[in-house]
Structure formats: C-alpha cells, structure tokens
Design a protein around this motif. Structure first.
Motif, short mmCIF file in Angstrom:
data_model
loop_
_atom_site.label_atom_id
_atom_site.label_comp_id
_atom_site.label_asym_id
_atom_site.label_seq_id
_atom_site.Cartn_x
_atom_site.Cartn_y
_atom_site.Cartn_z
N VAL A 223 -11.10 5.97 8.79
CA VAL A 223 -11.02 6.34 7.38
C VAL A 223 -10.24 5.26 6.63
CG1 VAL A 223 -10.28 8.06 5.70
CG2 VAL A 223 -11.12 8.80 7.93
N LEU A 224 -10.90 4.66 5.67
CA LEU A 224 -10.31 3.61 4.85
C LEU A 224 -10.11 4.19 3.45
CD1 LEU A 224 -9.47 0.62 4.54
CD2 LEU A 224 -11.86 0.11 3.99
N SER A 225 -8.86 4.18 2.96
CA SER A 225 -8.59 4.81 1.67
C SER A 225 -7.29 4.27 1.08
CB SER A 225 -8.45 6.33 1.83
OG SER A 225 -7.15 6.68 2.29
N TRP A 226 -7.04 4.66 -0.17
CA TRP A 226 -5.72 4.50 -0.76
C TRP A 226 -5.16 5.88 -1.14
CZ3 TRP A 226 -10.15 2.47 -3.00
CH2 TRP A 226 -10.54 2.99 -4.24
N CYS A 227 -5.47 6.89 -0.31
CA CYS A 227 -4.94 8.24 -0.53
C CYS A 227 -3.41 8.23 -0.49
CB CYS A 227 -5.46 9.18 0.55
SG CYS A 227 -7.20 9.62 0.38
N PRO A 228 -2.77 9.17 -1.20
CA PRO A 228 -1.30 9.21 -1.16
C PRO A 228 -0.73 9.61 0.19
CG PRO A 228 -2.18 11.05 -2.44
CD PRO A 228 -3.32 10.13 -2.17
N TYR A 229 -1.55 10.27 1.03
CA TYR A 229 -1.10 10.62 2.37
C TYR A 229 -1.96 9.90 3.41
CZ TYR A 229 0.13 13.22 6.56
OH TYR A 229 0.56 13.55 7.82
N ARG A 230 -1.35 9.06 4.23
CA ARG A 230 -1.99 8.25 5.26
C ARG A 230 -3.05 7.30 4.67
NH1 ARG A 230 -4.45 10.42 10.10
NH2 ARG A 230 -3.66 8.57 11.16
#
Length: 218
Positions: A20-27
């Motif tokens: 999972v590639l993201s800029w989510c605030p968690y992980r």
C-alpha cells in the motif's frame, strides 16, 4: 475488496496483505497492509491544537487494527462510493469518500481558512502486482481522475476552478505476488481501469456531497 461501514469507521478489507502506497496520516509511505480504514471525525474537533496523528494512532490501536492504513475525514462515511472495473483481464476496485468543504484551485490558496473540512479520500486496489514505477504512475492516474471529476463540478474560486481539496489523500494497494505490470499509463488496460473506477466513484461522491451541502444550507 470487502467494504464494511459502522460509524465512525469505514473499512476496505483487501483479502490478503498488499503493498500500500499512500500519504495517509496513519502508516504513510510504502507499507504492507490487509485493510484500509477511514476514521470519521467532527469538524469541531479539528482545531489547531488537535494532534490528529497521535489521536488517530490511538484510535486505530483501539480497534486492534495497527497493521492497517488509515484515512481521517469529517465527511459522513455512510456516504461512500465504490466502483469495480475490469479491462482486458485487469481488475481495479475504488472506494472513495468525497467532502468538498475545503476545496481549492491548484496553484492558489484561499485567503481565509475554510469554514469546514472536506477531504476526498480514495483507496484503489489493483488485482495485480506492480513495478515501483507503475505504482507511482498509477498514483498519478488516480490523482488525474480525481481532479477531472472535481473540475467537472465547476466550483469557481478566486484563484480559479476548484480541482480538489486542501487535504485530499490517496492509497494504492497492489498484490505482492503474480506477474508484475510494468506500466500504468492512460494507454494501458490498467490505466483505463484505474481512471474509470476513480472517475465514476468520485463523480458520484461529488454529486452526493452537493446534495448534502444544499440541504444543510436550507
């Protein structure tokens, strides 16, 4: 992708650990996760003093979901929008929540802070393994589809037509095993599937949010 919703949580179960590639605030970043979560929060809670990252980590831990990736949104998560698209054997699933309270025109910023928040959060699951460059290219297609959907709404701001919100977030999940796709551009089956799934989900979400905003203004 198995979708479940029990306020204040929305969950997308990927069925197995995915990249999972993201800029989510968690992980954020590139991690392994089997679930992508949304945590709904009230606009009134989002003050300058609110430590969103610490609070969110504690909330996720309280759910026993520490290995997940998690979005944060003030949009009513009961209004979520799902699409599944298969092109030439490549299957993509998209799940989005669409809030428009803090829309912005790219290349400018509103002089005054918005009265409310309204993140557009999008999770995309690709049923194939992707090269590193294909993952990055896929993120660009998700962003392009999101932007096309919001531009079509025609929200005029002082800096131009709104193209997204100030807090949009995207998570891309791809399989760990199987034949690896090297490209994800608009000329590929993968790019077409991603673009269509996200465009349809975000467009539907934007229309639903417009109805909600109109009703709140009455």
């Amino acid at each position: 992708m198995k979708v479940s919703c029990a306020q204040p949580w929305l969950a997308a179960d990927l069925g197995a650990p995915h990249q999972v590639l993201s800029w989510c605030p968690y992980r954020p970043g590139l991690v392994l996760a089997e679930r992508i979560l949304w945590r709904e929060v009230r606009n009134a809670d989002l003050t300058e003093e609110f430590d969103a990252e610490t609070w969110l980590a504690e909330e996720v831990a309280g759910q026993g979901a520490a290995p997940a990736v998690c979005f944060l949104t003030s949009r009513d998560i009961r209004h979520h929008h799902y699409r599944k698209v298969t092109v030439e054997g490549v299957t993509v699933e998209a799940l989005a929540t669409v809030g428009l309270g803090n829309i912005e025109a790219v290349g400018s910023r509103r002089a005054a802070p918005p009265a409310s928040y309204g993140t557009i959060n999008i999770a995309v699951q690709v049923h194939a393994a992707l090269s590193q460059s294909a993952q990055l290219e896929a993120l660009s297609i998700i962003t392009e589809a999101r932007t096309a959907a919001i531009l079509a709404e025609g929200h005029q701001l002082p800096g131009g037509i709104a193209s997204g919100t100030g807090t949009d977030c995207i998570a891309l999940a791809s399989a760990q095993t199987g034949p690896e796709l090297a490209f994800a551009g608009l000329h590929t089956a993968l790019g077409e599937a991603i673009g269509r799934a996200v465009l349809e989900a975000v467009s539907e979400g934007a229309r639903t949010e417009q109805i909600s905003l109109a009703q709140a203004a009455r």
